[in-house]
Design an enzyme around this catalytic site. Structure first.
Site, PDB file in Angstrom:
ATOM      1  CB  CYS A  96      -0.772   0.128   1.266  1.00 55.66           C
ATOM      2  SG  CYS A  96      -2.054  -1.285   1.303  1.00 55.66           S
TER       3      CYS A  96
ATOM      4  CE  LYS B  31       9.344  -2.666  -9.555  1.00 59.47           C
ATOM      5  NZ  LYS B  31       9.526  -3.797 -10.580  1.00 59.47           N
TER       6      LYS B  31
END
Length: 587
Positions: A2, A582
């Site tokens: 996040c 990612k």
């Protein structure tokens, strides 16, 4: 994972927060939200979907107020719903929180808050316990600092969060997950990633583990969890991390693939004396472990091939997430070479912690020299390839591999003598005309299963190629050692199967052609990646002829391109594949 943001300014913050969230969306894109403090309350707008789409629907950037927080979510607790999207408010709506990480004891805390403080929860996330704990303790002390200190004593897990108080104060808290304080001329911004900083920010403070920062009236103070004032250093942001855009490309993934002729030339471009210290460190170690996750784990396997073949150095590769189960076999006083693009991977950082308890010394390879992993290392070498936004690693993989070649070359006193200009030229040649790969992608766009085979050092390349394909095309892809076909995978070969064979003209070529015949006899289709044609290939993707030991550096390029163009044919956004993020900063 996040992305979290908190901004204090002398102007309306919502449009700045929304723009920054767009930059950091690669960290999480299930849902998005913004909370802003105006004159009378904390207002919240949030929704499910990407930042641009949600903002078009509910106009988060039109909110008014000079302090605010924002978030893009990668779900860990609770489904992808508006209710579970951040920010979350406490029951009195006087404190809002955005959070990255996991609160391991949230169920216990939730029960306590419901039973003893009459808290009514509106989401199924672990995050919502944080603003409610802050409310409980703030109502007792009426002091933000004290409330934060009491709250963090109750929380278990790895986390970072930013809290916005109705009284105007803002707090950023770091426990293992990344948190950065950006310093502008009249603005202060808390973020999980330097990429989220606006253009007018060029200085940062990397908040240390178990520290928190309080922002009030455009001033900041940093404390440890015991409330003592903390020392900190202000650092400049690398220029290539500022104002990151797609440029002329439709997707970051394409931009990063096509940047590789340049990035391969600067990989590990450190001071030669510094690189020599790393090499000496490895040479003098009795035992070397190499670890990473995902793409970086494939690099660790390549390290074993290169260091053992060319330098006679025995190394062992260990998947970072498996280190805790292998810790009893770690030889004391050895060296751990930890590899991570972000330098914030939870699995890699845990592997480092485990090995440190065995008195291992830590080397690292990262793309951010200010990351947690770099700061935790004796020596750390940088990829220097600039920010990589696409979830599927591309330029970071080739940069990592180039550094391994440089280290191996020094370990063997120059036996490799790699001319990276030759490699760069090979990249440029392959990228100058991708029409054949685009035609292949059209032809195979409906496939469900794909195998990639390679032998020797090409085997980890096959694993990496398969990973790229499964990540961004959602096609089931598996990397296989060529000699293992007859030990099971041949049972899966039929006329609907496609097999990519990594087959440069080196010592694995003849054996691979034998494998091709085995595959063809089962009516499967063969895609050959080679500098040499063969009539058995149904499709031939040509790579330049290059020195034999350099083929691993160039054969990955067509695999990246196949994954990218296949994603486009399947109408998939290659930058943001479903269910993936990612930087995996939670375990």
């Amino acid at each position: 994972m996040c992305s979290i943001l908190g901004l204090s300014s002398d102007r309306d913050v919502a449009p700045i927060i929304v723009d920054s969230l767009k930059k950091m969306e690669y960290r999480g894109y299930d849902s998005v939200g913004v909370a802003v403090k105006n004159e009378s309350e904390i207002s919240v707008k949030k929704g499910v979907g990407k930042v641009k789409d949600v903002n078009n629907d509910i106009q988060m950037d039109k909110m008014q107020g000079h302090s605010g927080i924002g978030h893009t979510r990668w779900a860990t607790h609770g489904g992808v719903t508006v209710e579970n999207a951040h920010p979350h408010l406490c029951n009195s709506s006087s404190i809002g929180v955005v959070h990255n990480g996991i609160i391991e004891n949230y169920a216990e805390l939730r029960k306590d808050l419901e039973k003893n403080h009459n808290v009514v929860f509106k989401s199924s996330t672990d995050t919502e316990v944080i603003p409610n704990l802050l409310q409980v303790y703030f109502e007792k002390s009426h002091d933000v600092k004290r409330a934060v200190m009491d709250t963090v004593q109750r929380l278990k897990g790895h986390y970072a969060f930013v809290a916005l108080f109705k009284n105007g104060e803002m707090v950023g808290v770091r426990n293992h997950e990344p948190l950065i304080l950006g310093i502008g001329e009249n603005d202060l911004l808390l973020t999980s990633d330097v990429i989220g900083l606006p253009e007018n920010f060029n200085s940062v403070v990397y908040i240390d583990n178990n520290q928190f920062v309080i922002i009030d009236d455009h001033k900041h103070k940093i404390y440890d969890f015991q409330g003592h004032a903390a020392q900190f250093a202000i650092k400049k942001i690398p220029k290539n991390y500022q104002n990151v855009t797609k440029g002329e490309y439709e997707y970051f993934t394409a931009k990063e693939i096509f940047e590789q002729p340049d990035t391969i030339l600067v990989a590990g471009d450190e001071d030669n004396d510094y690189l020599q210290k790393i090499v000496d460190f490895i040479r003098d170690s009795d035992y070397v472990y190499v670890t990473g996750s995902g793409t970086s784990y494939h690099i660790s396997v390549i390290a074993k091939y290169l260091f053992s073949r060319f330098a006679g150095k025995k190394v062992e590769h260990v998947m970072a997430s498996e280190m805790k189960y292998s810790s009893r076999y770690i030889i004391p006083n050895s060296t751990l070479f930890a590899i991570s693009q972000s330098g914030e991977s939870a699995d890699v950082l845990e592997a480092v912690s485990i090995c440190k308890k065995k008195n291992a010394k830590i080397l690292s390879m990262v793309n951010s020299k200010n990351s947690a992993l770099a700061r935790d290392s004796v020596f750390s070498i940088g990829l220097n390839c600039g920010p990589e936004i696409g979830v599927a690693a591309t330029k970071s993989f080739t940069s990592q591999m180039a550094i391994l070649y440089k280290i191996a070359d020094k370990l063997c006193d120059g036996c490799l003598a790699v001319d990276f200009k030759t490699v760069s030229d090979a990249y440029a040649k392959m990228l100058s005309d991708t029409s054949k790969i685009q035609e292949l992608a059209k032809a195979i766009k409906d496939i469900q299963n794909l195998f990639v085979i390679g032998r020797g050092i090409h085997y980890p390349i096959s694993k990496e190629g398969a990973l790229k394909i499964k990540e961004i095309t959602y096609v089931h892809a598996e990397g296989i050692a060529g000699g293992e076909l007859k030990h099971g995978p041949l049972a899966l070969m039929d006329s609907s199967t496609y097999v990519i064979v990594i087959n440069p003209d080196d010592d694995s070529y003849v054996d691979n052609i034998s494998s091709v015949h085995e595959i063809k006899s089962r009516e499967a289709k063969v895609i050959g990646i080679s500098n040499k044609p063969d009539p058995s290939y149904d499709y031939w993707i040509q790579i330049p002829t290059i020195r034999e030991d350099l083929y691993p550096l160039i054969e990955i390029i067509p695999l990246q391109l196949i994954a990218y163009y296949l994603a486009l044919e399947r109408k998939i956004d290659p930058d943001y594949p479903k269910n993936l993020a990612k930087s995996v900063t939670v375990k």
